[in-house]
Write a protein that holds these residues in place. Structure first.
Motif, PDB file in Angstrom:
ATOM      1  N   ASP A 138      -6.424   2.585  -8.061  1.00 32.34           N
ATOM      2  CA  ASP A 138      -7.358   3.257  -7.159  1.00 32.34           C
ATOM      3  C   ASP A 138      -6.643   4.242  -6.246  1.00 32.34           C
ATOM      4  O   ASP A 138      -7.166   5.328  -5.958  1.00 32.34           O
ATOM      5  CB  ASP A 138      -8.152   2.235  -6.341  1.00 32.34           C
ATOM      6  N   SER A 139      -5.431   3.888  -5.817  1.00 29.16           N
ATOM      7  CA  SER A 139      -4.661   4.798  -4.962  1.00 29.16           C
ATOM      8  C   SER A 139      -4.201   6.023  -5.741  1.00 29.16           C
ATOM      9  O   SER A 139      -4.270   7.153  -5.241  1.00 29.16           O
ATOM     10  CB  SER A 139      -3.449   4.064  -4.388  1.00 29.16           C
TER      11      SER A 139
ATOM     12  N   LYS B 139     -11.893   5.455  -7.390  1.00 27.18           N
ATOM     13  CA  LYS B 139     -11.383   6.415  -6.402  1.00 27.18           C
ATOM     14  C   LYS B 139     -12.302   6.548  -5.195  1.00 27.18           C
ATOM     15  O   LYS B 139     -11.850   6.936  -4.112  1.00 27.18           O
ATOM     16  CB  LYS B 139     -11.157   7.792  -7.044  1.00 27.18           C
ATOM     17  N   ASP B 140     -13.581   6.210  -5.348  1.00 28.45           N
ATOM     18  CA  ASP B 140     -14.556   6.480  -4.286  1.00 28.45           C
ATOM     19  C   ASP B 140     -14.999   5.248  -3.502  1.00 28.45           C
ATOM     20  O   ASP B 140     -15.521   5.387  -2.401  1.00 28.45           O
ATOM     21  CB  ASP B 140     -15.806   7.147  -4.874  1.00 28.45           C
ATOM     22  N   SER B 141     -14.812   4.054  -4.066  1.00 23.88           N
ATOM     23  CA  SER B 141     -15.342   2.856  -3.415  1.00 23.88           C
ATOM     24  C   SER B 141     -14.221   2.031  -2.789  1.00 23.88           C
ATOM     25  O   SER B 141     -13.521   1.293  -3.479  1.00 23.88           O
ATOM     26  CB  SER B 141     -16.121   1.997  -4.426  1.00 23.88           C
ATOM     27  N   SER B 142     -14.054   2.175  -1.473  1.00 23.00           N
ATOM     28  CA  SER B 142     -13.024   1.385  -0.783  1.00 23.00           C
ATOM     29  C   SER B 142     -13.401  -0.090  -0.742  1.00 23.00           C
ATOM     30  O   SER B 142     -12.537  -0.950  -0.562  1.00 23.00           O
ATOM     31  CB  SER B 142     -12.842   1.908   0.646  1.00 23.00           C
TER      32      SER B 142
ATOM     33  N   GLN C 164      -6.630   9.075  -6.449  1.00 23.37           N
ATOM     34  CA  GLN C 164      -6.943  10.074  -5.427  1.00 23.37           C
ATOM     35  C   GLN C 164      -6.488  11.466  -5.859  1.00 23.37           C
ATOM     36  O   GLN C 164      -6.863  12.466  -5.245  1.00 23.37           O
ATOM     37  CB  GLN C 164      -6.314   9.682  -4.094  1.00 23.37           C
TER      38      GLN C 164
ATOM     39  N   ARG D 276       0.386   5.833  -0.347  1.00 20.03           N
ATOM     40  CA  ARG D 276      -0.464   7.015  -0.549  1.00 20.03           C
ATOM     41  C   ARG D 276       0.163   7.865  -1.646  1.00 20.03           C
ATOM     42  O   ARG D 276       1.052   8.685  -1.390  1.00 20.03           O
ATOM     43  CB  ARG D 276      -0.603   7.804   0.746  1.00 20.03           C
TER      44      ARG D 276
ATOM     45  N   SER E 266     -13.093  -1.193  -5.059  1.00 18.50           N
ATOM     46  CA  SER E 266     -11.875  -0.930  -5.821  1.00 18.50           C
ATOM     47  C   SER E 266     -10.824  -2.032  -5.726  1.00 18.50           C
ATOM     48  O   SER E 266     -10.190  -2.355  -6.741  1.00 18.50           O
ATOM     49  CB  SER E 266     -11.282   0.421  -5.432  1.00 18.50           C
ATOM     50  N   PRO E 267     -10.595  -2.682  -4.549  1.00 22.72           N
ATOM     51  CA  PRO E 267      -9.591  -3.748  -4.536  1.00 22.72           C
ATOM     52  C   PRO E 267      -9.939  -4.910  -5.468  1.00 22.72           C
ATOM     53  O   PRO E 267      -9.051  -5.525  -6.055  1.00 22.72           O
ATOM     54  CB  PRO E 267      -9.576  -4.202  -3.073  1.00 22.72           C
TER      55      PRO E 267
ATOM     56  N   PRO F 265       0.842  -1.212   0.000  1.00 25.77           N
ATOM     57  CA  PRO F 265       0.000   0.000   0.000  1.00 25.77           C
ATOM     58  C   PRO F 265       0.869   1.251   0.000  1.00 25.77           C
ATOM     59  O   PRO F 265       1.983   1.248   0.528  1.00 25.77           O
ATOM     60  CB  PRO F 265      -0.800  -0.132   1.290  1.00 25.77           C
TER      61      PRO F 265
END
Length: 343
Positions: free
Chosen positions: A257-258, A203-206, A261, A125, A209-210, A123
């Motif tokens: 997805d990261s 970008k919006d669905s945690s 942002q 940011r 998205s994975p 992971p």
């Protein structure tokens, strides 16, 4: 037994049959999904292999960042740095690389962290601020810290360029000294930027998205890329595969997805980045493909011309869309060189 009881039993049997059907579907899909999730990335095409082989890498905070550099025009000290867009890579500049070499002494491009041949930590940011620091680190690595550099950017790279512009004008430590900035088809203004549906979901669905980053495949990717090219300027199958190969290299699909942002970051830091555009004395230019569905005409162009009054603008042919340097490399190059030669 009453008719009502019989109907209830029928509904119960139907629900039971449906549950059993979905169970069978699940038992079939799970191993198929498991197989798919371990599909190896495609091999590099000869063209992409050549691009990779001609490049190098440097270390940035424990990660390896890919870049390309070439020396061109003799008698010139001009340097141009090329900043690519999402979700592709420095290979976006391949069609204008050699002509730029004939004009500039040094042509430099990189793959941002999380893109192309650079490392894709997870992971992690990802942020525009970090990518700007990557560019600054590359400039230092190449011994260009004392040079005035020209920046040519596209899409995601536009926002990185605006952060570099802000740092340059504020004379932040380690900043680039920018000689000129040319933007192209980037979401400079959040209010006129329309990301694609899949980008919004990623970008919006945690929750989703994975899974979605693992399920994105070549047909889905190529369809999405095709939507932001003009109908008469579509990439070839080989070009689609080269873009997809760059994404899949080092499992880049798993960090999309990261990286996305950055859309939220544009909104949060609008005043900083748009403010840098409106206050700078650096020569500015915009090259714009007007068929762009992501930054559509006329909303985007009208706002840009109203807000960034010092900038000159080149609008390409009406059939050119979001990737002008690939859709119309000749028109794009001529527009850029006309700007560079004007000051």
């Amino acid at each position: 037994m009453t008719r009502c009881d019989s109907a209830g039993e029928d509904r119960g049997s139907l629900r039971g049959a449906m549950r059993e059907w979905w169970l069978h579907v699940g038992l079939i899909c799970v191993p198929l999904l498991a197989v798919y999730l371990h599909v190896p990335p495609p091999r590099l095409s000869p063209a992409l292999h050549g691009w990779h082989s001609a490049g190098g890498s440097f270390a940035f905070r424990g990660s390896s960042v890919f870049y390309r550099e070439s020396f061109g025009a003799v008698g010139s000290s001009d340097v141009v740095i090329l900043l690519h867009g999402f979700p592709t890579s420095s290979y976006d500049w391949n069609k204008i690389w050699e002509p730029l070499n004939q004009r500039f002494n040094r042509v430099v491009a990189l793959d941002f962290l999380g893109f192309g041949f650079s490392d894709k930590p997870r992971p992690h940011r990802y942020s525009i601020f970090e990518q700007a620091s990557v560019v600054e680190a590359l400039v230092a690595h190449l011994g260009l810290s004392d040079h005035r550099v020209n920046i040519l950017s596209h899409d995601y790279g536009d926002t990185v360029a605006l952060e570099l512009l802000y740092r340059s004008d504020q004379k932040r430590s380690g900043h680039l000294t920018i000689n000129s900035l040319c933007l192209s088809n980037g979401g400079i203004f959040p209010e006129t930027h329309y990301p694609r549906l899949l980008q919004k979901v990623l970008k919006d669905s945690s929750f989703l998205s994975p899974l979605l980053t693992r399920l994105i495949n070549f047909p889905l990717f190529s369809r999405g890329i095709g939507e932001v090219f003009g109908p008469h300027t579509q990439p070839t199958d080989a070009e689609h595969w080269d873009m997809w190969t760059g994404v899949r290299f080092n499992d880049g699909n798993l960090v999309m997805d990261s990286i996305l942002q950055y859309i939220n970051q544009r909104l949060e830091h609008r005043e900083r980045w748009v403010g840098a555009l409106t206050s700078t004395q650096v020569p500015l230019h915009l090259i714009y493909g007007p068929l762009d569905p992501v930054n559509p005409h006329p909303q985007f162009l009208h706002l840009y011309q109203a807000v960034v009054r010092r900038s000159t603008v080149s609008v390409l042919d009406e059939h050119i869309s979001h990737y002008p340097q690939l859709e119309d490399p000749t028109g794009f190059l001529n527009a850029y060189l006309n700007f560079i030669n004007s000051f």
